[in-house]
Write a protein that holds these residues in place. Structure first.
Motif, PDB file in Angstrom:
ATOM      1  N   MET B   1      28.528  54.671  45.731  1.00  0.00           N
ATOM      2  CA  MET B   1      29.290  54.736  47.264  1.00  0.00           C
ATOM      3  C   MET B   1      30.310  55.565  47.196  1.00  0.00           C
ATOM      4  O   MET B   1      31.126  55.367  46.382  1.00  0.00           O
ATOM      5  CB  MET B   1      29.397  53.273  47.635  1.00  0.00           C
ATOM      6  N   LYS B   2      30.587  56.487  48.160  1.00  0.00           N
ATOM      7  CA  LYS B   2      31.830  57.315  47.894  1.00  0.00           C
ATOM      8  C   LYS B   2      32.950  56.857  48.649  1.00  0.00           C
ATOM      9  O   LYS B   2      32.680  56.371  49.759  1.00  0.00           O
ATOM     10  CB  LYS B   2      31.167  58.846  48.655  1.00  0.00           C
ATOM     11  N   ASN B   3      34.302  57.001  47.963  1.00  0.00           N
ATOM     12  CA  ASN B   3      35.174  56.351  48.512  1.00  0.00           C
ATOM     13  C   ASN B   3      36.006  57.465  49.318  1.00  0.00           C
ATOM     14  O   ASN B   3      35.739  58.656  49.461  1.00  0.00           O
ATOM     15  CB  ASN B   3      36.074  55.737  47.497  1.00  0.00           C
ATOM     16  N   ALA B   4      37.125  57.423  49.577  1.00  0.00           N
ATOM     17  CA  ALA B   4      38.060  57.989  50.707  1.00  0.00           C
ATOM     18  C   ALA B   4      38.625  59.208  49.823  1.00  0.00           C
ATOM     19  O   ALA B   4      38.988  60.107  50.505  1.00  0.00           O
ATOM     20  CB  ALA B   4      39.417  57.215  51.314  1.00  0.00           C
ATOM     21  N   VAL B   5      38.577  59.351  48.587  1.00  0.00           N
ATOM     22  CA  VAL B   5      38.741  60.296  47.767  1.00  0.00           C
ATOM     23  C   VAL B   5      37.468  61.326  47.062  1.00  0.00           C
ATOM     24  O   VAL B   5      37.600  61.890  46.472  1.00  0.00           O
ATOM     25  CB  VAL B   5      39.849  60.426  46.738  1.00  0.00           C
ATOM     26  N   GLY B   6      36.411  60.850  47.904  1.00  0.00           N
ATOM     27  CA  GLY B   6      35.289  61.519  47.544  1.00  0.00           C
ATOM     28  C   GLY B   6      34.612  61.282  46.264  1.00  0.00           C
ATOM     29  O   GLY B   6      33.524  61.859  45.610  1.00  0.00           O
ATOM     30  N   ARG B   7      34.882  60.281  45.548  1.00  0.00           N
ATOM     31  CA  ARG B   7      34.463  59.695  44.310  1.00  0.00           C
ATOM     32  C   ARG B   7      33.223  58.781  44.408  1.00  0.00           C
ATOM     33  O   ARG B   7      33.446  58.026  45.361  1.00  0.00           O
ATOM     34  CB  ARG B   7      35.586  58.975  43.455  1.00  0.00           C
ATOM     35  N   ASP B   8      32.081  59.101  43.686  1.00  0.00           N
ATOM     36  CA  ASP B   8      30.946  58.272  43.873  1.00  0.00           C
ATOM     37  C   ASP B   8      31.203  57.055  42.879  1.00  0.00           C
ATOM     38  O   ASP B   8      31.169  56.976  41.642  1.00  0.00           O
ATOM     39  CB  ASP B   8      29.908  59.061  43.458  1.00  0.00           C
TER      40      ASP B   8
END
Lengths: 519, 519
Positions: B1-8
C-alpha cells in the motif's frame, strides 16, 4: 464502619467505592496505575495560543455542563482568577453543574459561594475551605459532599484519575504567547506556582491566565507550553499584597514567642538536629516564629540546615541569606520578601511542585526526607489526632494543607498551639474532625506545657536528658477543661457535608451538617 | 500500500495495527489519550534509594524476560551505561528477549550487537542506529524489525503507550541518594539530559546510574526523585571527551564553509530574518559552520536571535556570549564548551526535554516556533524527500534525530549537503529510505548550486530579489549523475529489518534486508 482513627464512617459514603482509613503507610510498595490526560494534538506550527477572552478560551476547551475545573491558590487571598473563570463560565456561557477542584479556597473566592447557593457549583474539592464557601457548605447547600484533601493527597488523586480535571485555569505572573508560565517576571508576582504543576500536567485542557505577556520563550518557567491549550491576558491576575495573611505574619505575641522558643529547644534536644538537618514550619504565628529561635541553636552548634521545605516566608529566606540554610524547596510564598528571594536566588531557593512536595503515591516525595515539621492545630485530642478543618462550632474554616503529609513524612512532628482559644479548649477529649492521624504526631507544645506522644519514647528520653519538662496530654486536656470548662458535644444532622480524605485517598473522617441553634 | 511519500508499505507491516503515512499535520486538533506509568508507591519515609549494584537495582525493578528497557544518549559516543545495564541483565541475571528503546545507539553500544546476534536482544527502537548495531540489524539478525523514530516521535510514542518502558536506566552526571539527577555537577558531565525526561516520567521503573553522589537535594535537577526507584553508583558513567564526534566538530573544509556561507546568505534574504528570529542547526560540519556566517548578517542588521534550539555546540554559546542570542533551548550538548556553558548560564542557556523540543502530539513543541533549521542529508531526491538513515549501500548507519521534527515545524528548512560523497550522488532520483518527507523541506544548498522546493514560491522570490542563483533540483541531480554516474538500484530481500515511523507514528518507510553481494 470505624476506621483506624476510631471514626465511624457512614455506609452511604463507603457505598461510593471509598475505602476507610486503615493506618499510615499501608500502601507502601504497592503499585498504582496512573491516569494521564486526553491531550489535544498541536502538530502544526502555530504562531501563538493567545485568545481574546476567557470566554473564548472556555469555548476552545470544550466547556460543558457537569465538568470539573481547577485553580491554584499560590496567590492566596489575593487571587482574582478563580472568581473570573467561574463568573465567565456561569454568566457568559450559562454552564451548570460545575465541580471546582482547587488547591485551596478562601475569602478571595467568596463570590463562588453564591453559585453554590444557586446550585450551579455542585461539587467542591479542595484543601482549604475558609470564608463564605466554608459557611455555605457547612449549611448543607452544596449538592455533593465537599472533598477535603491535603496538598499531597491532591496530586495523588489527580494522578490516579480520581479527580479528572476538564479545564485548569492557571494564574501566571508572566507567560509567553505559547504558555510557558511562571509566578515571577510579571507585574503581580506570587512566587512559586508549585501548586499548579499537577493541574498543568494532568488536566485535559489548560488555560494560562496572565497579566504580563513576555517574549517567547519565557524560560526557565514552571509550566511548560507543551501542556497549555490557550493563553488569556487580563488586567490583573491577583494582588500580591494580599498574599501575606494574618496567619502568615510574624507574631510579636509574647505567649506565642515563648512557645516558639520551647519548640526550638525541643528540636535542639533531638538527634536529628545536626548539620544538614531538614525543617518545615506551617503558616501559624508561633510555628513561623520558630525560625528565629532556631538560629541561635544552629550558631551554637555551628551547623547549617540542609533544606527547608514547604510554604516559605521571609524569615526562612533571611536565614538562608545568613548562610544557615543550604537549599529552600518552595511550594508557595507567604510574603513579598519570599517572592523576591525566589526570583533572585534560583540556584538555592527552588520552586517545587506539590507532587514533589508531598504526594504519597509517587516514588518518594520530599516530605519523606523531612526531619522536623512544626505545625499548628485548631484542636488536638488525647490520641494526638489533630483537627485543622472545623472550628469548635463544627463549621468548615480551615485547611489541612501539607499538615497530614509532613506529619506522616517527618521524623519529628511538633504541634504548637495555645491550650485555649478564647473560651474553647484546644487540647480536648476528641477533636471535632480528624485531619491528621495521631500516630503521625510526636510532640505537643502549648503555653501551659509540653506533651510527647507515648509512641515516641526516644523523644521522651531526649527531653528528659535536656531537662525539658513534659506531662501527659491528658494533663494538658484536664488543665484546659479546668479553666474553660468541658464543652457540650456538638449536635449534628445526618447529612454529610464534607469527606476528609486521608492522604492515601481513604476516608479519614466526615463532617456532617451542624444542627441549627434553636433560640 | 502506497503512502503519502509514494512508498510501498508491505501488508505484513500494516497488519500489526500500523497506519500508513498520510501527510503532514493530519492529526492536528485531534485528541490523544495519554498512557501513564504504573508507579510503585513510596509512602513511607525512607532515608535513601541507593542500592549496592546494578544487579540489585534490576531485581528491585522486577527485571524479567520480554521486557523493554531504555537509555538516553546524551553521553553520545562516550556512554558507558547502556552496555553496563544490558550486560548486567544478560550476564548476571540471564534475562532474555529484551527490547531496547534508546534515544540513539551508536558505536559506544557496539557490545550490544553481540546480544542481537545471540537472539537475546530481540527488539530495538531508536533514532540512531550507527556502528555494529546498524550492521547486524541490516544483516537481518534482529528478531523483530527495528523501529526508527525521530526525537519528537519517541516521546509521542512513549506518552501514547506505544512504547511501554519497564525499566529506564538513566545515566546521570550527578545525583543525590533519592534520585534528583542532572547532567552537570559531577566528575563526568554531559550537560543537558533532556533526552532522559520522557523516560523518567513514563517508565514503570527508573534507575539512576551515576558516578557522583551529592547531598540531597541535588536541586535544581532535570530528573525529579519522585520518578526514581533506585540510585546506583558506578565508577564512571561515561566519557565526556567522546561526546564531540567528527559530526559535531567545526569544519575547516573550504567547500563546506562555502556552502555554510551560502546558507547564511539565504537565511538573511528571507523575511523571518529579523530581531527575535529562531534558529537551529544539525550536527553536520557545514550545518554547524552556518553559525559563524550568520554572525556577520546579524551584526549588519543589528538584530539578535530570539532563541536557538536543539543540540548545542560551543559555536552557539559563543554567539550568545557575544550578545547575539537571547535564549538557548538545549536538548543535548555537542562538546565540552557547550556543557560548561549550560552549567554556567542557567538563566539563558536552558535545558529542555525532547517532549518540549519536538513531540508532535503535545500542545505545541518548540519546533513549532522555529523560523530556520539547517540540516544535513545522506541523500535527497527530486521530491525533496531526505534520507538520513541508510547509506547508499542500504545499510543502517544514521539517525533521523530531530530532522523530521524541525523540518515539519520550521518556517524554512534548509538542507545543506555536498552534491556527491566519493562516487555516490547525494542528490538523486529516489532516496533509498525516506526519513523526512519532501513537503517539509524548503531549500537545498549544495557545493554545485541551490534548489528551492517549488512548494515555496515565496522563498524563490526572496532568492531572486537577493540575487542568489538557484536551479531546479532535477538540474542538480543530473549534474551529480553526470559526474559519478547513475547508480544501479539496490537489490533487497523481502525481510523488513526496520520500520521508519513518521513523527506521528504512521509508517513513513521500511528498510528491507539488502541482498548479499555475490562475488
Amino acid at each position: 464502619m470505624k476506621n483506624a482513627v476510631g471514626r465511624d464512617i457512614p455506609e452511604q459514603v463507603l457505598k461510593e467505592g471509598r475505602r476507610i482509613y486503615e493506618g499510615k503507610y499501608t500502601h507502601d510498595g504497592t503499585y498504582v496505575q496512573r491516569l494521564a490526560p486526553r491531550t489535544r494534538i498541536c502538530e502544526k506550527p502555530r504562531a501563538s495560543k493567545l485568545v481574546a477572552s476567557l470566554k473564548e478560551a472556555c469555548l476552545r476547551c470544550g466547556a460543558r455542563d457537569g465538568m470539573t475545573i481547577s485553580f491554584h491558590s499560590d496567590f492566596r487571598n489575593g487571587d482574582y482568577v478563580a472568581n473570573l473563570a467561574v463568573r465567565t463560565l456561569v454568566e457568559e456561557l450559562g454552564i451548570k453543574d460545575i465541580t471546582i477542584a482547587a488547591t485551596s479556597l478562601g475569602s478571595a473566592q467568596d463570590a463562588i459561594a453564591d453559585y453554590i447557593e444557586q446550585g450551579i457549583v455542585t461539587g467542591v474539592q479542595t484543601s482549604g475551605v475558609r470564608g463564605r464557601i466554608g459557611e455555605v457548605i457547612s449549611e448543607g447547600k452544596l449538592k455533593t459532599p465537599a472533598i477535603i484533601r491535603s496538598h499531597g493527597g491532591r496530586p495523588r488523586a489527580i494522578s490516579a484519575g480520581e479527580v479528572h480535571i476538564d479545564i485548569a485555569f492557571l494564574a501566571a505572573s508572566s507567560s509567553d504567547d505559547y504558555g510557558n508560565a511562571s509566578g515571577i517576571g510579571g507585574k503581580n508576582n506570587c512566587g512559586s506556582i508549585g501548586f499548579a504543576v499537577p493541574d498543568a500536567r494532568y488536566a485535559d485542557h489548560v488555560v494560562i491566565v496572565t497579566d504580563t505577556l513576555v517574549e517567547f520563550p519565557n524560560m526557565p518557567s514552571t509550566i511548560s507550553s507543551i501542556d497549555v491549550d490557550c493563553v488569556v491576558v487580563v488586567d490583573e491576575v491577583g494582588n500580591p499584597a494580599k498574599i501575606a495573611t494574618a496567619e502568615a505574619r510574624m507574631t510579636e505575641n509574647p505567649r506565642e514567642l515563648m512557645m516558639a522558643e520551647r519548640v526550638a529547644d525541643i528540636i535542639a534536644a533531638t538527634p536529628y538536629f545536626k548539620d544538614g538537618f531538614s525543617f518545615q514550619t506551617g503558616v501559624g504565628g508561633p510555628s513561623l516564629a520558630v525560625n528565629r529561635f532556631l538560629e541561635a541553636h544552629m550558631r551554637r552548634e555551628n551547623i547549617q540546615m540542609g533544606f527547608a521545605l514547604g510554604g516559605i516566608s521571609s524569615a526562612m529566606c533571611q536565614l538562608q541569606d545568613k548562610g544557615l540554610v543550604r537549599k529552600i524547596l518552595d511550594t508557595q510564598d507567604f510574603d513579598k520578601g519570599a517572592i523576591a528571594h525566589l526570583a533572585a536566588h534560583p540556584d538555592v531557593h527552588i520552586e517545587i511542585s506539590t507532587d514533589e512536595y508531598a504526594n504519597p503515591s509517587n516514588k518518594g516525595a520530599y516530605v519523606n526526607k523531612l526531619d522536623y515539621v512544626v505545625l499548628s492545630a485548631l484542636e488536638i485530642d488525647i490520641d494526638f489526632n489533630v483537627n485543622v478543618i472545623t472550628g469548635s462550632d463544627g463549621v468548615l474554616r480551615g485547611a489541612p494543607g501539607g499538615h497530614p503529609d509532613t506529619a506522616a513524612g517527618s521524623k519529628c512532628c511538633i504541634i504548637v498551639t495555645p491550650l485555649m482559644r478564647g473560651r474553647m479548649a484546644t487540647v480536648c477529649e476528641k477533636v471535632v474532625t480528624v485531619t491528621t492521624p495521631g500516630d503521625c504526631v510526636d510532640v505537643l507544645v502549648t503555653d501551659y506545657g509540653v506533651a510527647v506522644n507515648p509512641l515516641r519514647p526516644d523523644i521522651i528520653e531526649c527531653l528528659d536528658t535536656a531537662g525539658i519538662p513534659h506531662v501527659s496530654i491528658e494533663v494538658l486536656k484536664e488543665k484546659a477543661y479546668s479553666m474553660v470548662g468541658r464543652p457540650d458535644a456538638l449536635e449534628w444532622e445526618d447529612q454529610v457535608i464534607a469527606i476528609v480524605e486521608a492522604r492515601d485517598g481513604s476516608v479519614l473522617d466526615v463532617v456532617k451538617k451542624i444542627k441549627p441553634v434553636r433560640l
